[in-house]
Every structure is written in structure tokens, then in C-alpha cells.
Scaffold this active site. Structure first.
Site, short mmCIF file in Angstrom:
data_model
loop_
_atom_site.label_atom_id
_atom_site.label_comp_id
_atom_site.label_asym_id
_atom_site.label_seq_id
_atom_site.Cartn_x
_atom_site.Cartn_y
_atom_site.Cartn_z
N HIS A 24 -15.84 9.64 -6.57
CA HIS A 24 -14.58 9.90 -5.88
C HIS A 24 -13.72 10.77 -6.79
O HIS A 24 -12.85 10.28 -7.50
CB HIS A 24 -13.86 8.59 -5.56
CG HIS A 24 -12.66 8.75 -4.67
ND1 HIS A 24 -12.32 7.83 -3.71
CD2 HIS A 24 -11.73 9.73 -4.60
CE1 HIS A 24 -11.22 8.23 -3.09
NE2 HIS A 24 -10.84 9.38 -3.63
N GLU A 26 -16.68 10.82 -2.06
CA GLU A 26 -15.49 10.32 -1.39
C GLU A 26 -14.29 11.16 -1.80
O GLU A 26 -14.23 11.68 -2.91
CB GLU A 26 -15.20 8.87 -1.80
CG GLU A 26 -16.29 7.88 -1.47
CD GLU A 26 -15.90 6.48 -1.91
OE1 GLU A 26 -16.55 5.53 -1.44
OE2 GLU A 26 -14.98 6.33 -2.73
N THR A 65 -5.85 3.93 -6.79
CA THR A 65 -7.12 3.66 -6.12
C THR A 65 -6.86 3.64 -4.62
O THR A 65 -5.71 3.56 -4.18
CB THR A 65 -7.73 2.33 -6.58
OG1 THR A 65 -9.04 2.18 -6.01
CG2 THR A 65 -6.87 1.15 -6.18
N HIS A 92 -14.94 -1.59 -1.42
CA HIS A 92 -13.70 -1.85 -2.15
C HIS A 92 -13.59 -3.34 -2.47
O HIS A 92 -13.43 -4.18 -1.57
CB HIS A 92 -12.44 -1.40 -1.40
CG HIS A 92 -11.33 -1.04 -2.34
ND1 HIS A 92 -11.13 0.23 -2.83
CD2 HIS A 92 -10.38 -1.80 -2.93
CE1 HIS A 92 -10.11 0.25 -3.66
NE2 HIS A 92 -9.63 -0.98 -3.74
#
Length: 238
Positions: free
Chosen positions: A43, A70, A101, A191
Site C-alpha cells: 500500500h 492498494e 492507516t 484490516h
């Protein structure tokens, strides 16, 4: 079996904290593959505070399992990076700039037109698209209208509530998963999934194709070692 994609952002965070190239991000990704992970997730963010853009090129050139990138498609630099590397999958996440995050999914109702355009852009390049959403049946249904291949359920709420009441924690995710099946969407999740809550999630969510796990897995590896940790996560997904 649900695929395990290991998010290696935290390896990059550790590397960047000292400079140099220790721990080596590419070597870690290759080790994850060797130990049984079926995918690698990154990410990248605009400030490159963990994954650097060059890491994406290096990983694309060397890994052999599924590559998942991501990020926020509102950042043109991210879009260009994805198109230049054509990963197996791009996961669209509505992060704000500087966000620590990911902490919410897309409002696929309000952003349906925009997301439809982005989905088409990536799919036209042969990239599978997944949209990050909260476990809300309305958002799942609207996601299907964008033409996306999959959704990724944001699982922080499940992880937070799991210890108090697993049945209550999983309920909205089951409903969202059933809605995804109804409207023809593939299903991913990620997550705060970990060794304590992953197996229950897997057992109760129909049609779960892939989980992306980073922070908890890397933290567990500090105590268990990377190979043993990946082995335990894979057992949870059987």
C-alpha cells in the site's frame, strides 16, 4: 481455500526507520512466497513512508504469486504506478493524504460514477479491481454497479468487537458477504485480522476468496519467525 496475501508495508517501515536496505523488502516478499503465502500486498502512499514506489517495480519484476497494490486512486501518481506495473489486482482505498492507516471504506453510492470510471480504467488494462468497503449491504450493492470484480470488506470493527461477542461482531459481515454473492461480486477482506480472530471469520463468511494481512502477521513473526507465522495463518484459512 481462502488465499493469504501478506502485506509487507511494515517491513518497509522498519527498513526506512534506519536507512539502507535492512530488512530487505524484496527478500521478505520472496520468503513469504517460499513459506506458502499466495500473494503479496503493498500500500504505497505519496510520502513513501513505508513502501517506496521503486519497491513496487522491484516486486513486480521478481515475485511469482499474485501481486495486489492498494491505494487511493484519487492520487494520479498512484494510478500511474498501478498502470505501469499491471498487478494481478488493484484495491481502491479512500485514504486521505497523510492518513496513518486505512479507517473506512468507500461510499459507493455517492462515488458510483467516479468509481465506475476508475474501475473501467484498470480493467481495460487487464487488472482485477477490488473496492474497499464497510460491511454495509447498501455499499456492497452499489459497488456492483461500478463494474468492479470484487470488494474488500474493512474488518477493523469485527476485530475490535470479536473479543466481546464474536457472533455480534461477525453478523454484518455475513450479511455483506451474502449480498456480494447475490450481486455477483468476489469477496476479499482485511484490516486487523490476526491469529485469534481469523479462523472464526473464515468459517462464517461465505465465498471468502482472499485476506490481506500485514501488521498482525509481521508482529507475530517477531516471536514465531516468519515461516511458522505464515504456516499458522494458512491453517486458520483451511
Amino acid at each position: 481455500m481462502t488465499k493469504l496475501s501478506v502485506n509487507i508495508n511494515k517491513i518497509a517501515t522498519l527498513r526506512n526507520s534506519r536507512g539502507g536496505n535492512v530488512p530487505n523488502v524484496l527478500a521478505t516478499a520472496l520468503a513469504c512466497e517460499e513459506f506458502g503465502a499466495q500473494g503479496i500486498t503493498v500500500h504505497p502512499r505519496p510520502d513513501e513512508r513505508h513502501i517506496r514506489y521503486q519497491d513496487v517495480y522491484d516486486l513486480k519484476a521478481n515475485i511469482s504469486t499474485e501481486f495486489n497494490i492498494e491505494g487511493n486512486c484519487r492520487e494520479q501518481k498512484f494510478v500511474d504506478l498501478v498502470l505501469a506495473n499491471t498487478p494481478a489486482q488493484v484495491t481502491l482505498v479512500p485514504d486521505a493524504e497523510g492518513q496513518l492507516t486505512s479507517n473506512h471504506g468507500w461510499n459507493t453510492i455517492n462515488n458510483r460514477v467516479y468509481l465506475s470510471e476508475m474501475v473501467k480504467l484498470f480493467k481495460d488494462r487487464g487488472i482485477r479491481v477490488s473496492i474497499f468497503v464497510d460491511p454495509d449491504e447498501r455499499m456492497v450493492e452499489a459497488a456492483a454497479e461500478t463494474g468492479t470484480d470484487r470488494i474488500e470488506l474493512y474488518t477493523e470493527a469485527y476485530a475490535t468487537e470479536f473479543h466481546e461477542n464474536p457472533e455480534l461482531a461477525i453478523e454484518p459481515y455475513v450479511k455483506a458477504a451474502l449480498k456480494a454473492q447475490e450481486v455477483g461480486l468476489g469477496l476479499n477482506a482485511g484490516h486487523d485480522l490476526d491469529l485469534k480472530n481469523l479462523q472464526y471469520f473464515k468459517q462464517n463468511i461465505p465465498g471468502l476468496l482472499e485476506v490481506s494481512i500485514g501488521h498482525a502477521l509481521i508482529a507475530d513473526a517477531l516471536f514465531l519467525g516468519l515461516e511458522e507465522t505464515i504456516k499458522r495463518y494458512l491453517v486458520c484459512l483451511k
